[in-house]
Design an enzyme around this catalytic site. Sequence first.
Site, PDB file in Angstrom:
ATOM      1  N   CYS A  45       0.705  -1.256   0.046  1.00  0.00           N
ATOM      2  CA  CYS A  45      -0.068  -0.132  -0.023  1.00  0.00           C
ATOM      3  C   CYS A  45       0.817   1.349   0.098  1.00  0.00           C
ATOM      4  O   CYS A  45       0.590   2.202  -0.858  1.00  0.00           O
ATOM      5  CB  CYS A  45      -0.947  -0.158   1.220  1.00  0.00           C
ATOM      6  SG  CYS A  45      -1.942   1.641   1.290  1.00  0.00           S
ATOM      7  N   CYS A  50      -1.570   1.740  -2.834  1.00  0.00           N
ATOM      8  CA  CYS A  50      -2.714   2.594  -2.705  1.00  0.00           C
ATOM      9  C   CYS A  50      -2.150   4.327  -2.437  1.00  0.00           C
ATOM     10  O   CYS A  50      -2.662   5.157  -3.320  1.00  0.00           O
ATOM     11  CB  CYS A  50      -3.455   2.262  -1.261  1.00  0.00           C
ATOM     12  SG  CYS A  50      -3.731   0.936  -0.913  1.00  0.00           S
ATOM     13  N   LYS A  53      -0.125   5.352  -5.946  1.00  0.00           N
ATOM     14  CA  LYS A  53      -1.370   5.214  -7.022  1.00  0.00           C
ATOM     15  C   LYS A  53      -2.301   6.327  -6.820  1.00  0.00           C
ATOM     16  O   LYS A  53      -2.620   7.134  -7.766  1.00  0.00           O
ATOM     17  CB  LYS A  53      -2.087   3.884  -6.746  1.00  0.00           C
ATOM     18  CG  LYS A  53      -3.379   3.785  -7.570  1.00  0.00           C
ATOM     19  CD  LYS A  53      -4.558   4.158  -7.236  1.00  0.00           C
ATOM     20  CE  LYS A  53      -5.158   3.491  -5.906  1.00  0.00           C
ATOM     21  NZ  LYS A  53      -5.563   2.243  -5.974  1.00  0.00           N
ATOM     22  N   TYR A 185      -8.951  -3.792 -11.407  1.00  0.00           N
ATOM     23  CA  TYR A 185      -8.941  -2.623 -10.986  1.00  0.00           C
ATOM     24  C   TYR A 185      -7.629  -2.044 -10.894  1.00  0.00           C
ATOM     25  O   TYR A 185      -7.428  -0.722 -11.385  1.00  0.00           O
ATOM     26  CB  TYR A 185      -9.501  -2.489  -9.463  1.00  0.00           C
ATOM     27  CG  TYR A 185      -8.614  -2.884  -8.488  1.00  0.00           C
ATOM     28  CD1 TYR A 185      -7.803  -1.900  -7.975  1.00  0.00           C
ATOM     29  CD2 TYR A 185      -8.603  -4.289  -7.913  1.00  0.00           C
ATOM     30  CE1 TYR A 185      -6.690  -2.280  -6.887  1.00  0.00           C
ATOM     31  CE2 TYR A 185      -7.708  -4.451  -6.919  1.00  0.00           C
ATOM     32  CZ  TYR A 185      -6.874  -3.500  -6.477  1.00  0.00           C
ATOM     33  OH  TYR A 185      -6.206  -3.987  -5.310  1.00  0.00           O
ATOM     34  N   GLU A 189      -7.098   1.143 -13.282  1.00  0.00           N
ATOM     35  CA  GLU A 189      -6.646   2.547 -12.832  1.00  0.00           C
ATOM     36  C   GLU A 189      -5.424   2.900 -13.354  1.00  0.00           C
ATOM     37  O   GLU A 189      -5.237   4.242 -13.799  1.00  0.00           O
ATOM     38  CB  GLU A 189      -6.236   2.174 -11.195  1.00  0.00           C
ATOM     39  CG  GLU A 189      -7.315   2.161 -10.548  1.00  0.00           C
ATOM     40  CD  GLU A 189      -7.197   1.507  -8.959  1.00  0.00           C
ATOM     41  OE1 GLU A 189      -7.942   1.838  -8.230  1.00  0.00           O
ATOM     42  OE2 GLU A 189      -5.910   1.170  -8.562  1.00  0.00           O
ATOM     43  N   HIS A 452     -28.609  19.444  -2.357  1.00  0.00           N
ATOM     44  CA  HIS A 452     -28.804  19.683  -3.519  1.00  0.00           C
ATOM     45  C   HIS A 452     -28.080  21.173  -3.869  1.00  0.00           C
ATOM     46  O   HIS A 452     -27.713  22.153  -2.704  1.00  0.00           O
ATOM     47  CB  HIS A 452     -30.368  20.217  -3.863  1.00  0.00           C
ATOM     48  CG  HIS A 452     -30.714  20.746  -5.208  1.00  0.00           C
ATOM     49  ND1 HIS A 452     -30.696  19.697  -6.177  1.00  0.00           N
ATOM     50  CD2 HIS A 452     -30.762  21.825  -5.696  1.00  0.00           C
ATOM     51  CE1 HIS A 452     -30.925  20.244  -7.442  1.00  0.00           C
ATOM     52  NE2 HIS A 452     -31.182  21.397  -7.288  1.00  0.00           N
ATOM     53  N   GLU A 457     -27.488  13.091  -4.207  1.00  0.00           N
ATOM     54  CA  GLU A 457     -28.826  13.161  -3.882  1.00  0.00           C
ATOM     55  C   GLU A 457     -29.782  12.292  -4.429  1.00  0.00           C
ATOM     56  O   GLU A 457     -30.681  11.761  -4.089  1.00  0.00           O
ATOM     57  CB  GLU A 457     -29.483  14.599  -4.083  1.00  0.00           C
ATOM     58  CG  GLU A 457     -29.666  15.073  -5.342  1.00  0.00           C
ATOM     59  CD  GLU A 457     -30.154  16.597  -5.760  1.00  0.00           C
ATOM     60  OE1 GLU A 457     -31.245  16.806  -5.352  1.00  0.00           O
ATOM     61  OE2 GLU A 457     -29.286  17.307  -6.098  1.00  0.00           O
TER      62      GLU A 457
END
Length: 463
Positions: A45, A50, A53, A185, A189, A452, A457
């Site tokens: 990581c 992570c 990245k 993934y 990525e 909003h 939402e």
Amino acid sequence: MAPIQKECDYLVIGGGSGGIASARRAAKHGAKVIAIESARLGGTCVNVGCVPKKVTWNAAAIAENFKDAKAYGFGGFEEPTFDWPYFKKKRDAYVKRLNGIYANNLGRDKIDTLHGRASFVSKNEVEVKLDDGTKQTIRAKNILIATGGRPTIPDIPGKELCIDSDGFFDLEEQPKRIATSGAGYIGVEMSGMLHALGTKVDFFIRGDKLLRSFDPLIQDTVTKEYERQGVNLHKGAQITKVEKLDDGSKKVYYKEGDKESSIDVDVVLFAVGRVPEIEDLHLDKLGIKLNEKKHIVVDDYQSTNVENVFALGDVCDRGFELTPVAIAAGRRLSERLFAGKKDAHLDYSNIPSVVFAHPEIGSIGLTEPQAREKYGNSVKIYKTEFTAMYYAMMEPEDKGPTAYKIICEGVNERVVGLHILGVGSSEILQGFGVAIKMGATKADFDNCVAIHPVSAEELVTMT
């Protein structure tokens, strides 16, 4: 065998996020802890996952913002330049600083850290070959295996000319053209980041969609979006051979359907999976059970089939190769072993995850096919696709998608899956993940007043 030189309550093999989290929690409860790491502290990581990245994704997102800025009336610039060597130097410095923080934290918690490679002698003894070639034997009441995994490259002619996902972070210059392979993934990525930063990307996948383990809505939407953005997606394709050319570039031979062809690129990157880092451990001496992919089999409490030997993170068979999962499992394991919390363990259901694609993707719980297989006709689906207000000022051909799906089951419409794609999805999912973990229903979503105007939402107004 070297004489026994050290003894401890808890020996942690692997100084990644999960191992360190477990070691530190054990030490806080008074355990004498020794940790072993053969590379840089922080594991995948911090060093090649992570952290670097996300820093790179941030740079790619800024590049996209420059492109979008013209639609909002910004001018005075043409094409912004990107200094890859400058960026890499700063990113590397940030990672190095994190390595130091990990070391300082271990020292502050009085955890003895050894730098070397470990192998089992018995279920309570491990031999460590240190960097200087000397060996030490450690006897421990409990041993945790948290050695993680490493990426693989297919065994094709010219594989030595290719890089894996770890090697991505060693690139000294930005490639002008790259061939990437792997629809998971990591491949999504890295291909997306490079494309956003201006590299011409040829992306090879064996099937016809990206992220095949994700919900169909996500698969369909992200695949179409990468094609819309200009990623050259080769479907049903496989790289078969790589050759080095006189100018240092690579010739990539590939098969796409029944057609065979080739392209010239600067770099070939494979992101086609990872394997557990267990070769040097001599697990066969203990008879530790492995699955068909050589991951260590553990129960709900991270226990292996050998008493007092545990495993967590990417090296074990739980199927969630995510840093926060390893950290959470490691801390709970130490709570159980050293704080008297006999039932402490990680619940692996409803774990949120994010793909830093372009745009971002968030997912928690069951996909629609999984939900229908588990709950049958009691499943109800809510979904919507729309254009986020971020794109209001842009021409139709420049507008990215937003797609949301809520998966419910039963008469109370308990939410068992949530899958979102669009701007800000990583931040949106964290809050909704708490709600779903608590057993939220569709009515709970509906009873929350919307904010909003934001994309999220739609998740509390969907019909």
